[in-house]
Each structure stands twice: as structure tokens, then as C-alpha cells.
Design an enzyme around this catalytic site. Structure first.
Site, mmCIF file in Angstrom:
data_model
loop_
_atom_site.group_PDB
_atom_site.id
_atom_site.type_symbol
_atom_site.label_atom_id
_atom_site.label_comp_id
_atom_site.label_asym_id
_atom_site.label_seq_id
_atom_site.Cartn_x
_atom_site.Cartn_y
_atom_site.Cartn_z
ATOM 1 C CE LYS A 1 -3.894 -1.624 2.820
ATOM 2 N NZ LYS A 1 -4.533 -1.406 4.131
ATOM 3 C CG HIS B 1 -14.602 -1.250 4.052
ATOM 4 N ND1 HIS B 1 -13.444 -0.790 3.506
ATOM 5 C CD2 HIS B 1 -15.121 -0.208 4.760
ATOM 6 C CE1 HIS B 1 -13.266 0.476 3.851
ATOM 7 N NE2 HIS B 1 -14.272 0.848 4.600
ATOM 8 C CE LYS C 1 -15.773 2.936 1.945
ATOM 9 N NZ LYS C 1 -15.572 4.011 2.945
ATOM 10 C CD GLU D 1 -12.012 3.464 5.291
ATOM 11 O OE1 GLU D 1 -12.888 4.078 4.668
ATOM 12 O OE2 GLU D 1 -11.061 2.867 4.748
ATOM 13 C CD GLU E 1 -7.548 4.357 4.238
ATOM 14 O OE1 GLU E 1 -6.638 3.738 3.669
ATOM 15 O OE2 GLU E 1 -8.259 5.219 3.678
ATOM 16 C CG ASN F 1 -11.337 7.579 5.395
ATOM 17 O OD1 ASN F 1 -12.121 6.647 5.333
ATOM 18 N ND2 ASN F 1 -10.189 7.570 4.742
ATOM 19 N NE ARG G 1 -13.347 11.048 2.716
ATOM 20 C CZ ARG G 1 -12.534 10.030 2.568
ATOM 21 N NH1 ARG G 1 -11.245 10.168 2.733
ATOM 22 N NH2 ARG G 1 -13.007 8.828 2.264
ATOM 23 N NE ARG H 1 -20.462 5.847 -1.967
ATOM 24 C CZ ARG H 1 -19.201 6.157 -1.689
ATOM 25 N NH1 ARG H 1 -18.386 6.558 -2.662
ATOM 26 N NH2 ARG H 1 -18.747 6.050 -0.466
#
Lengths: 455, 176, 455, 176
Positions: free
Chosen positions: C158, C208, C237, C275, C288, C290, C292, C338
Site C-alpha cells: 500500500k 469493510h 463503495k 476503517e 486507516e 479518514n 473528513r 450511490r
């Protein structure tokens, strides 16, 4: 469970019902008038049958044609929505006689509750507080005078077959009673085809509160909190909210329990509403029962998480309600504004026309119920409700700020079309409303003041 | 407001059937063998041509009863600028329809077994009863609103009909 | 409190932020590109400033011009939305240097959490389980080989500067590592301008999951339940929901508490997301943070009743968060789909174009977040998210039925425009999804199968 | 999507000011007294007429610098079928604009106190620097993209500008 339901209504509520049916996997057939053939609910339903011309009497009020339509389409149940045939016991009886489930209480109970004098008697028997008044329908002005002398003036004369704010009049002085009585009797005959009147003490400065109940055929009757519907213009509701602002939890609980007990007492099945007046001393008095889903049902849905139309359908199909009293949790505050195609500048005259531009609000905790769309011809034959703006928020101040934002986002334009969004925003900004201290008199006072200032 | 549109409503079961019946009725009522016959189902059309009758002339004339799509509103639509029905045929042979006055069951005869109110080819007056729509035992007469000749019966006897549904096609001034 | 906020974003999230600002009585100025000058968010904001041309590098990623715009407009704070500059510590620093509040965590913390290798180290220190892997960024393929030998294959390589599913690759065999390492390094340099890589054990068949946290500057850090984001196509996603299906409450509580503890450990302020991967044994591993607001934040809002953008703004203004941990109550199930302007038939290629017909779903417990409208030119320069369909229901089955209804109500038509609603409906009907037993592999398997069948 | 539309954004504070300045600049650069002057604020217009110059002719000719509404996109809009800017003036005196290459602060001179890059009436070549837009100390030159004569400076020195905002109006082939 039903596999097909006929929707005997139009506008936003027809679409609302069709949506829940679709979620339940139930096919829908909508019985509509010629004026509504190009409407969104008709397009949305799986099938449609035109039952008659635009005139409601020959379409949405045409019991025989609607039941015939259900038989033609093979629907096992009819959802009547609100208004039109929703509280017509004769219609419910025709449904029953034809083996079609009427989604609502049984015809005989609806007949008894539809007689407002009788409903008041039953409520009193069940222990609900009622206003002092005539024990039953009066047999003429003389008997009314006698009853009024006993309860004291002012009194409210009401049509036994009335409801929804029509067929009623206030009498403040003894000498006015006979003439008002005669006029109201004539009105009652004209509107409801039934001249019978009863009377009750009239209270000044009251709030209009109501309790949503649901009852299933297994004896489970649940109350779902209190709605405040005190924002009314000439007894027509404009803004509703739940819970009722400023009502202490124990009082709301007491009202809720009293309503549920009364509904259980009469064996109520389906969704219904017990309406109350609340006076300035926080005493509540039963007024009437509405045996239908109400325009303002979404505010109860938003605070309870329940889909009331789904409950109606499940209960009519003989299933138990989804919850019992301990499951009911009221969360936050929900508010509804009725956006009508009316012109506030012309005394709220209906402003039908064709919608050329239409945008609905969106975003967090915002729910819009509307049959509006670009190209919709808002017909002059029916009520002027174009959309319901519903918001939810953790508290009332946030709900009002959100509603203010939402009303500002509405875009409804077209030849002839005017809406009440601007007026609703004035109400939202009224200090009495902001404080939750308003009574049913607030809007009419606002309008009187505007009229005076305007002169 | 459906991206994957729901299936369009199935044509009324009797649509093609009734066209066929109409055509048969028309053929019955005509004394001569037609030269051409056309049915159509979705847009509801019946078209029949007979060889020209006049001596010394060749070719065909056509007597068309092109059915307009059913379900046009029969009510005046004061708020809409859209004409309630497609413009009727121009010239002499103006077509018009008799519509169902309500939703119900259409009957061609006053009672079971008796003769129909009208047959294809019949001349009707304004006000002439041409059928019945029954709703819950209530019989509503179906009447022509102007004179004409019956061109086609669009709906089978005892079939369910919607309000405003075209029941009978007529021609105002039938051609020989 | 701020009196004016600059929104440095576009599309649905810009509108989302502007709505909450309006509810808070805060004026908005939107910094937009030339391509978006006629967009709904620009029309909705109180003011707008065009900062640059369509190319994101010169507009939405143009830190200097955006801060200059905030200064010109007199905005006291900048909301960066998601994507673009939302997790750019340099941008946050420029804001701070110019006396403008960046609505998000402070620049230095964002820099440390933005380095994924560093974030993993800090998470481990705070007690979060992490996958076995290199202790920090590796200094070349040799060190990576050595680390991979220790953790065992397969491994995931990564980018330290990566995130959002980009700059990563799986290595299943030792001999493939050097070449994959080199390629990923080149990608990382190209995408993030930073070639550093780290590696972790790769788990097959994982879910996830992620925990929403908010922390204020008074040390109050709250977790707001678990979201499942396992419906992904190529790590992007598509559908998210909360709570995570099939996760026992104690496990969700453990994950939530672990995330909140880790956020508290680093002094996180604002809204953030931890996450995790969950393996088939229900072990969870930190991936990780995020820093935001996330695309999928509405599902958390729907089950908690909280407006997360409001919380971000309050916290950035130095106010306390609206609630503490005991106030958090998760109610029912919320799900988001979405709706992208992409063509599933052409491998989900972006399908930009002009919207000619547009109708958004409505009705009970339905929330649509979209900047779509008739006439919108969906530009090719930005991501293809056109709308988010969000529903709430008392349970997951009802939520799925509702979402199915809602997706069916979308109408998006226009030259060039194709959307993913049809594909989303296929996912909703997938038995694995219906059972809540899907992993992040489900969608790619569905597509592989369709591709095979299609041949 | 606002029934009671929010107030339209207030015209940039400098709009009328800068029109006025432009007019003054134009007047400065002309040797003769004009016969007519017209400013307009919202649609940004400057219009000046001078008496006809040629001997033996009467009346006026007009040198118009009708400002198009500011803010037209300066980027190609591949997805849109709408032209990026209203068609420019036809005939000889084609007007065009030099736009701000980014949001920032517009400067007319290389440094405070020095002479402006251009004045109204100047001839400019393609590529000629006509101003600076500064963003956070980063100076971006503003350049004419084709030759012409400066007709008006639309924005005051040191004024904030948006990306794409018209800064300078030029005329391609200035008339005498």
C-alpha cells in the site's frame, strides 16, 4: 396478505399509499377520475381504472363504481386514503358485502364514531373527559337553548354528522342561539345530508391536540404520541407537529393512555385519531375520532419510526400491529407544513393551474410528500393540497430552522399557480409559534392584523 | 418517475378480440366481399376495403374506422389546454365515439338473449340508447350524443369498461 | 460562531453543507470551477466565487485561490467536503496561517494520519488491532521482501500516502513481489506524489466496516455506530449501511469503543472515520483513518439523528459536540446507494451528459442527496456521483424493500446519461446481500459472472 | 430551487465605479468632446458618441463598448452545446475581453506606483501582458490572446477578481 389493493384516492396520499404497497410487494390499482388520468399516482400504480368524470360525486365519491373497479381488477382490499369515502360507513359496508377488505375500522363502528354526538357519548363512557354539553343530538332549538343554559355560554353548535372543522358555529349570547341553530342546521343538511346538531361549551384560546392510535384485531391498542395541530386557518390545519410543544411528558402520556383506552373500549381496529382541545389550564377534552389515516400522519411516523400505512394494511389483513405499547419510543421532533395551491393575497382562494417549474426540497431529515411534477395540471375540483413538507430534528428549534430552510427550497411556478410557502414562513417566524405558546386563534389573528395593516 | 419503467398495462384482454368482432360485424353487414382487411391491436384499428361499386370505375374505395386510442377523457378539461380528443376525421365521414358514462359492465342488449340495441351499420339518432353500463345493479344507459351510422362495436358484450372508454365507433355521415 | 463559511467543493456534498449552514443561520460562499458555474450548489449558496477553470488542479485543488476566495468573501471558515482538499494538511495549514478555520482536524494531526504507515503505528499504540505488516514504510523491495516473509503471503502493498482504495496491490507469491512493488511505487508517485510503500498481511473474504467518530476540543470523543461498506466495485463503495448486518452488538460496541479510544489518543477533533477489515472469524483490524466527512455519512445520521455536518461546524467553532457517548442511541437501519452517472454495460465508464428529465424519489423515510436537476450538465472532469439514495427502516428487510422502491422511482434521462440504478437493484436482489453475508468480493464476483455469461 | 429567490448577488462593489472609470479613461484618451455618454450598471455598458469627424458630414458615429455580462466561462465546455460567450460584435469592430486567469487580486501595473501595463486606447499584440492577478503572493500575468486596441479597463487596480471575469475590453480592429 393482500396481493392487490385498490387505492380510492388521488394526490399525495394516493402516491403515499402506493409507495408502501410497493415496499410490501402488493400490486396497486388506482381508481381515478378523468381529471387525474395523467397524474403521478396513476402513472405510479401498477394498474389504473378511470371510474368517472372529474366531479368527485361521480368519481371519488362513487362507491358503487369504486367497488366495481376493485372487483374488475381483482383487488382484495381498498385503501380509501383521507377525505372522500374514507369515513363513509355505507362504503365500508358495500366493500364488506362484496368480500373486499375496507382498510379502516369496521362499518358499524365507523357509523357510530361518525355520529359526533354518539362518539362523544362513547368517549365519556370510556372515561375520556368531554366538554359539558347536550347529552345527545338536540331535537330542536328549544332543547338546544335548555342545554346551553345548563352548560353556560359561549357554546359551540356542531353537526352530529360533521367533522374536519365544518358544520359548526359559536354562540356567545342566548338571543343569538335560535338563528345560529337554524343556519347551522341548514348547513349540516347541505354539507352532510344530516341536519342533527349537538352542542358543547365553547372554550376560548385552546390548542388542538390529537393522539394517534392503532388497534389490531388481537386486542392490541397502542398510542403513538400527541400531535399539535393548533396552527389553523378557519379550522383548517396548516402546520402540525409531534410531540406537542410545552406539554409535559406525564400529561402527554395521560392523554395517550386515555385515547388508547377509549379506542380499546370501542374495539377500534386500524389507525385512528382521538382529537382533543387543551385549555390554558392544561385540561384536555375529547372532541371527535377520525377513523382514517390523517394528512398529518407523517409527523407521527418520523418520531416513532413506524409506517402507519403499512400498519393499516397489516391490520386490515388480520395481522398483528408491529409493536406494543412498550416498544413505542418518541424520538426528537417532527413538523409538517401543508403547501397548498392557494393565494394568501386573495384570502387563500384556490390557485389551480399548470406547473411549469417544480423542484422539491431535499437533504437531511427532510421528507416531501407530493404528487406534484412539471406539467401537472392542478385541477379546480379537489382540495388544494399540493405537497407536505415534513422535517425531523432532535429538538423543536432545529426542526423550525430546518423547516424554514425546506420551505425556502420549494420551487413551484406556473400559470395560475400560487402556493402558501411564503405564508407558512411567516407563521414559522411568529414569536408565539416559536415559543410553542400559540392557540388555534393565532393564524386568524395574524391575518386580521395583516388585513388591518393593509387597509 | 421510474427509470426502468413498469411494464405498460397489458392491453385490455378484449382489445384484439373486439376488433375482430367488429370486423366480422362489419363484414356481416356488408353484402359484398371486401378486397382488403386490416386489423391492428395496440392502436385499435379496423380497416376494410371493398372494390369500387360504381360501374365504369376501377380501383377501390375504403371505408375506414381507424380507432383512436381508447381512454380519451370525456370531460371538459377547463384547466388544460390540450384538446380532450384527437381531432375527428375530416371531410364527410367524421368518426365519433360513444363513451362509457361510468366504470362498469357493458351490455349490448336490454337483457340477456334479447336483440342488441344496435348493430354495425345501424343508423342512430342523437339520444338513441346504444347500450347499458351496469354498476352494482345500477343500469346507466349509453346514448349516442349525435346522429350517425354505427361503424364498429369496440367492446364485447358483458365486458368490463372504464369511464370514458370508447364503446362504439360511429360515422357521422356514412358514405354509400 | 462563524457568520460565513466558504464551501470548497461541488456536487451533492456542497449542497449538503450549504443546507446545514442555512439551518444554522450561517452565510455561505461557494468556491467553484468554471464548469460548475450554473450548478445547483452555486445557485443555492448565498455567494459564489469562481476560482479557476474546470480542471480540478486549477480550481478545487487550487489551495491558494480558495484561501484567497475565503479572504475576499470574508469567510471565517472553510468546509472542504470530501475528496479534493479535504485531507490535504498543506491546505489546512494555509487556512490556519491566514486565520481561517479549516473544518476538520488540525493540519499536523491530519499529516500524521494521512501517512498510512504512521497512522497504522499510532493506531497500534492506541491499542487497535492491526494486521501483521511492515512496522513503517519500507525502504525498497528488499526490505519489503523481508517483511513479507515475516507476515506470510498473500500480502497487500500500500502507498503510505494512499487511501480511498487507490495505490494498493496484492502479492500472492514471493517471486511477484519485486515487480508489483516497483509498479505500485510508480503508481504511488504518479497519484500521490509520494513513492513510499508499506505492506500488510492480505486477508481474503473480508468485510469493510468503519466507525464514525466525532471529537471536540474539550476531550469529548464519541463513536456513532458501525457502517458496513462491503459492497464495493474495485474498492469503490456502492452501498453502505448502518448498523453492520450480522454484527453482534457487543462486537460493534467493542469496535466503536476501540475507535473512539484511538481517536481520543491522538486528540482527534471534528468528524472522522476509523476503517477496519473484519475477517470471517469476526476479528477486526484497523486499516486507516479518514479525516473528513464521508460520502456515506448520512446512514449514520439516519440511525443516530445527528447532523454530522452541523457537528463539524460546531466543533470547528470551538463549541462542544452535541452529545456524549451515553446519549448515542442507534435506531433501526439505514442504507445508502450511490447513484453514479456511469454505464454498467461499458465497465462503469463515466457517462457524462446533460440531464433532460429528472425526478427524485420521495415518501416515507427516504432522503435524497443530489445536485441533479433538469438541465444539469454532468461534466466529465469530476467523479460521477450524481445522487445518494438514503433510506431508513426499523429493520434491514424493510430498508432493502424501501431502497428497491426508491431506486425504482429515480428518473434520470438525457443525452449521454446512464446511471447505476439498475445495477444497484441487482445487488439488492443478490441472496448474499439479502442475507447480510457478503464480503467486499461480492460485486466483482457478480460482474465476473455476468461477463462470463455474456460471452 | 427557491420560491422566494434569495436576493441576487449584489453587483460587485466596483461595477459602476469601474464603468465610470472606464468611461473617464475613454474620454481621456479621446481628443474631442463627446456628444453623448451612457453608462449602465447591471448589464455593464459604456456607450460614448462623438460628433462625426469627417468634414462635410453631419451627425454622430458611435464607438460603443457594450460590456457583455461578466463571468462568462473562459474554459471550453465540451459537454455543453451552449457557446461559451455571446457572439462577439460583428463587422470590423469586433469586441473581445481579456479575462482573469484565476481568482485573485488584479493589478494594472508591475508594481505600486509604476505605469500601468496598458491604457485605454493602447494597441496590444497577442501575448502582450496587460495586467497581473495575484493569489497568495503568486503573480499570474494577464495577457491578451490576440491583437487589438484597449477600449476599457473594467476592473479597478487592486480589486478582487474571480476566475474568468472580464478585465479589459478590447476592439480587434479599432475604427479611427
Amino acid at each position: 396478505m393482500f396481493s392487490k389493493i385498490l387505492i380510492a384516492n388521488r394526490g399525495e396520499i394516493a402516491l403515499r399509499i402506493a409507495r408502501t404497497c410497493r415496499e410490501l410487494g402488493i400490486r396497486t390499482v388506482i381508481a381515478h377520475s378523468a381529471a387525474d388520468k395523467d397524474s403521478l399516482p396513476v402513472a405510479y400504480a401498477d394498474e389504473s381504472l378511470q371510474v368517472g368524470p372529474a366531479a368527485p360525486r361521480r368519481s371519488y365519491l362513487n362507491s358503487a363504481a369504486i367497488v366495481e373497479a376493485a372487483l374488475q381488477a381483482g383487488a382484495q382490499a381498498i385503501h380509501p386514503g383521507y377525505g372522500f369515502l374514507s369515513e363513509d360507513p355505507d362504503f365500508a359496508e358495500i366493500c364488506e358485502a362484496n368480500g373486499i377488505a375496507f382498510i379502516g375500522p369496521c362499518a358499524s363502528l365507523m357509523a357510530r364514531l361518525g355520529d359526533k354526538a354518539e362518539a362523544r357519548k362513547m368517549a365519556a363512557e370510556a372515561g375520556l373527559p368531554v366538554l359539558p354539553g347536550s347529552p345527545a343530538a338536540t331535537r330542536g332549538a328549544d332543547e338546544a337553548l335548555q342545554a346551553a343554559d345548563e352548560v353556560g355560554y359561549p357554546v359551540m353548535i356542531k353537526a352530529a354528522a360533521g367533522g374536519g372543522g365544518r358544520g359548526m358555529a359559536i354562540v356567545r349570547r342566548r338571543q343569538d342561539l335560535p338563528s345560529v341553530y337554524a343556519r347551522t342546521q341548514a348547513d349540516a343538511q347541505a354539507i352532510f345530508g344530516d341536519p342533527r346538531l349537538y352542542l358543547e361549551r365553547y372554550l376560548e384560546r385552546t390548542r388542538h391536540l390529537e393522539v394517534q392510535v392503532i388497534g389490531d384485531s388481537f386486542g392490541n391498542t397502542v398510542h403513538l404520541g400527541v400531535r399539535d395541530c393548533s396552527v389553523q386557518r378557519r379550522r383548517q390545519k396548516l402546520i402540525e407537529e409531534s410531540p406537542a410543544p410545552g406539554i409535559p411528558a406525564p400529561l402527554a402520556e395521560r392523554m395517550g393512555k386515555a385515547a388508547a383506552d377509549a379506542a380499546r373500549y370501542v374495539g377500534y381496529t386500524g389507525a385512528g385519531t382521538y382529537e382533543f382541545l387543551l385549555d390554558s389550564d392544561h385540561q384536555f377534552y375529547f372532541i371527535e375520532v377520525n377513523c382514517r389515516i390523517q394528512v398529518e400522519h407523517p409527523v407521527t411516523e418520523m418520531v416513532t419510526g413506524l409506517d402507519l400505512v403499512r400498519e393499516q394494511i397489516l391490520i386490515a389483513a388480520g395481522r398483528p400491529a408491529s409493536l406494543t405499547q412498550p416498544d413505542v419510543q418518541i424520538r426528537g421532533v417532527s413538523m409538517e407544513c401543508r403547501v397548498n395551491a392557494e393565494d394568501p393575497a386573495r384570502d387563500f382562494a384556490p390557485a389551480p393551474g399548470t406547473i411549469a417549474e417544480f423542484a422539491v426540497p431535499g437533504g437531511p431529515f427532510t421528507r416531501i410528500e407530493t404528487h406534484g411534477r412539471v406539467g401537472l395540471v392542478v385541477p379546480p375540483y379537489y382540495d388544494s393540497l399540493l405537497a407536505k413538507a415534513v422535517v425531523w430534528a432532535p429538538d423543536r428549534d432545529q426542526a423550525i430552522a430546518r423547516m424554514e430552510r425546506v420551505l425556502g427550497e420549494f420551487l413551484v411556478r406556473g400559470p395560475g399557480i400560487t402556493t402558501t410557502t411564503g405564508f407558512l414562513r411567516q407563521v414559522l417566524a411568529n414569536p408565539l409559534f416559536l415559543a410553542g405558546a400559540h392557540t388555534t386563534a393565532m393564524v386568524d389573528q395574524m391575518l386580521d392584523k395583516q388585513a388591518t395593516v393593509g387597509q | 418517475m421510474n427509470d426502468s419503467q413498469p411494464d405498460p398495462p397489458a392491453p385490455r384482454p378484449s382489445a384484439l378480440d373486439s376488433l375482430c368482432r367488429s370486423a366480422l360485424a362489419l363484414l356481416d353487414s356488408a353484402s359484398r366481399t371486401p378486397s382488403r382487411l386490416r386489423l391492428e391491436s395496440d392502436g385499435s384499428s379496423v380497416e376494410i376495403e371493398w372494390p369500387a361499386q360504381e360501374p365504369g370505375r376501377s380501383g377501390t374505395t375504403s371505408q375506414t374506422a381507424a380507432m383512436l386510442p381508447p381512454g380519451g377523457p370525456s370531460e371538459p378539461q377547463p384547466a388544460a389546454g390540450v384538446p380532450a380528443e384527437p381531432a375527428e376525421g375530416q371531410g364527410d365521414a367524421a368518426e365519433f365515439y360513444v363513451h362509457a358514462p361510468t366504470l362498469g359492465t357493458f351490455y349490448r342488449s336490454p337483457e340477456p338473449g334479447s336483440a342488441p340495441f344496435v348493430q354495425v351499420g345501424d343508423l342512430v339518432e342523437a339520444g338513441k340508447q346504444v347500450g347499458i353500463v351496469e354498476v352494482m345493479k345500477l343500469m346507466t344507459p349509453v346514448e349516442a350524443d349525435r346522429p350517425g351510422r354505427v361503424a364498429a362495436i369496440l367492446v364485447a358484450d358483458a365486458a368490463p369498461v372504464e369511464h370514458g372508454q370508447p364503446l362504439i365507433a360511429c360515422v357521422s355521415h356514412p358514405q354509400p
